[in-house]
Scaffold this active site. Structure first.
Site, PDB file in Angstrom:
ATOM      1  NE  ARG A   1      -2.921   0.630   3.471  1.00  0.00           N
ATOM      2  CZ  ARG A   1      -1.874   0.822   4.488  1.00  0.00           C
ATOM      3  NH1 ARG A   1      -1.303   1.975   4.513  1.00  0.00           N
ATOM      4  NH2 ARG A   1      -2.252  -0.075   5.437  1.00  0.00           N
TER       5      ARG A   1
ATOM      6  CE1 TYR B   1     -17.439   8.940 -16.415  1.00  0.00           C
ATOM      7  CE2 TYR B   1     -17.048   9.067 -14.234  1.00  0.00           C
ATOM      8  CZ  TYR B   1     -17.343   8.430 -15.227  1.00  0.00           C
ATOM      9  OH  TYR B   1     -17.378   7.032 -14.937  1.00  0.00           O
TER      10      TYR B   1
ATOM     11  CG  ASP C   1     -11.101  14.395 -15.867  1.00  0.00           C
ATOM     12  OD1 ASP C   1     -10.563  13.733 -16.360  1.00  0.00           O
ATOM     13  OD2 ASP C   1     -12.264  13.768 -15.369  1.00  0.00           O
TER      14      ASP C   1
ATOM     15  CE  LYS D   1     -13.410   5.777 -18.482  1.00  0.00           C
ATOM     16  NZ  LYS D   1     -13.623   6.984 -17.957  1.00  0.00           N
TER      17      LYS D   1
END
Ligand SMILES: *Cc1c(COP(=O)(O)O)cnc(C)c1O
Length: 382
Positions: free
Chosen positions: A48, A101, A174, A199
């Site tokens: 992590r 979005y 973004d 994407k």
């Protein structure tokens, strides 16, 4: 200085010193042996906090977005949540786009709204409106998407960066739709870049991931702290898939753009098409800004049909090569109906989209096959 295409393949990805493996290994491991208490090898103790495969992706992402630090997350929305939690406290205010979005709007409106964060939905191509929406002392950031989803609106990143600086705000872009191959917001004055690596960066519809890229040491420290403290990290295999996708980003984007331009041309000439939204069109309201800040105009476009919602839905049913699915940015062409799919969650809000709208994520298949497919679907109504 090496070029984008070279960095995309090599940054963070030196051949393995032990074996010579030319791509980073997938360190699918949770914990690392210590040579005596605190004796970490290469600084790794627990995945992590740090993992070599994810670190390779961090170096690559920072390089191709021209930032100094990057953080890979489990999804694009996890990246959004991570940056928002880094910079906001209850009572703060954000400026968000009118056309975003759907999941971004849902996160900011429904989740952050409950935690006392206010936001104003503003058409960010209108710089006066942006200025007027700033609440001194309360507004912390301007959240920008350009091109927007699904209407392909364009905002001027450099102009918004100037306003942000003047008021001491952070400009968060973004950059999912453009990808760093077409647009590098940090070089235009933005403070933070967000990606859904699901994407174009991943590019093959086989991974969910996100990223934050910054260029400020102190902001990087704060994001890095929460990345570990909250734990929305990208796993090793997912990181590896994104690294692999990035290697071909440049050649894929060139083809996405080329195909999209030809499809736009075809749609404009079709009698069933009412309007086409694509920043590459000279008639696009902000074509000039797009031409200045983007290398080319991307693989995303949307269009309205003359026959309304029923015709739009029927076209989505009739295509054979375009796949009816949400998401975007993969090698395969996708079609969707934003009103009933990706943007169903903003119905009734100021972000509602026209119901006769169809969105295409143009893939890298042969463009003639794509045009023939759209043609047979649209011609049924002629
Ligand atoms: C998909 C997408 C997101 C969200 O990313 P996930 O990986 O699905 O969490 C955010 N912004 C844009 C522009 C997107 O297309």
């Amino acid at each position: 200085m090496t070029h984008f295409e070279t960095d995309a393949i090599h940054a963070g990805q030196e051949p393995d010193p032990l074996t010579g493996a030319v791509v980073p290994a997938i360190y699918q491991v949770s914990t690392f042996k210590q040579d005596g208490v605190g004796g970490l090898r290469g600084g790794y103790e627990y995945s992590r906090s740090g993992n070599p495969t994810r670190d390779a992706l961090h170096v690559c992402l920072a390089e191709i977005e021209k930032g100094t630090h990057a953080f890979a997350t489990a999804s694009g929305l996890a990246a959004e949540d991570l940056i928002l939690r880094t910079i906001l406290k209850p009572g703060d205010h954000l400026i968000t786009p009118i056309d975003a979005y759907g999941g971004t709007y849902r996160l900011i409106n429904s989740v952050y709204g409950e935690w006392g964060i206010e936001h104003s939905v503003i058409d960010q191509s209108d710089l006066v409106a942006v200025r007027n929406a700033i609440k001194p002392g309360k507004t912390k950031a301007i959240w920008v998407e350009t091109p927007t989803n699904p209407l392909l609106n364009i905002s001027d990143i450099a102009a918004l960066a100037e306003i942000s600086k003047e008021f001491g705000l952070l400009l968060i872009v973004d950059n999912t739709f453009a990808s760093p191959y077409l647009q590098q917001p940090l070089t235009l004055g933005a403070d933070v870049v967000i990606h859904s690596t699901t994407k174009y960066l991943g590019g093959h519809s086989d991974v969910i991931g996100g990223a934050i890229v910054v260029k400020d040491e102190e902001l990087a420290r704060q994001v890095g702290f929460l990345h570990n403290a909250m734990g929305p990290v990208a796993g090793p295999f997912d990181s590896w898939l994104v690294l692999r996708g990035i290697k071909t980003l440049g050649v894929r984007m060139d083809r996405h753009c080329e195909n999209a331009e030809k499809i736009v041309e075809f749609l404009l000439s079709h009698p069933r098409v009412k309007q086409v939204f694509y920043p590459g069109l000279k008639s696009h309201k902000n074509h000039g800004v797009a031409a200045r800040q983007m290398k080319s105009f991307g693989g995303m476009l949307s269009f309205q049909v003359v026959g309304g919602v029923e015709e739009a839905l029927e076209i989505c049913r009739r295509v054979k090569i375009f796949t009816l699915a949400e998401s975007l940015g993969g090698v395969e062409s996708l079609i969707e109906h934003p009103g009933k799919m990706t943007h169903a969650s903003v119905a009734g809000s100021s972000l509602e989209v026209p119901e006769d709208l169809i969105r295409l994520s143009v893939g890298i298949e042969h463009v003639e096959d794509l045009i023939n497919d759209l043609s047979q679907a649209l011609d049924q109504f002629a």
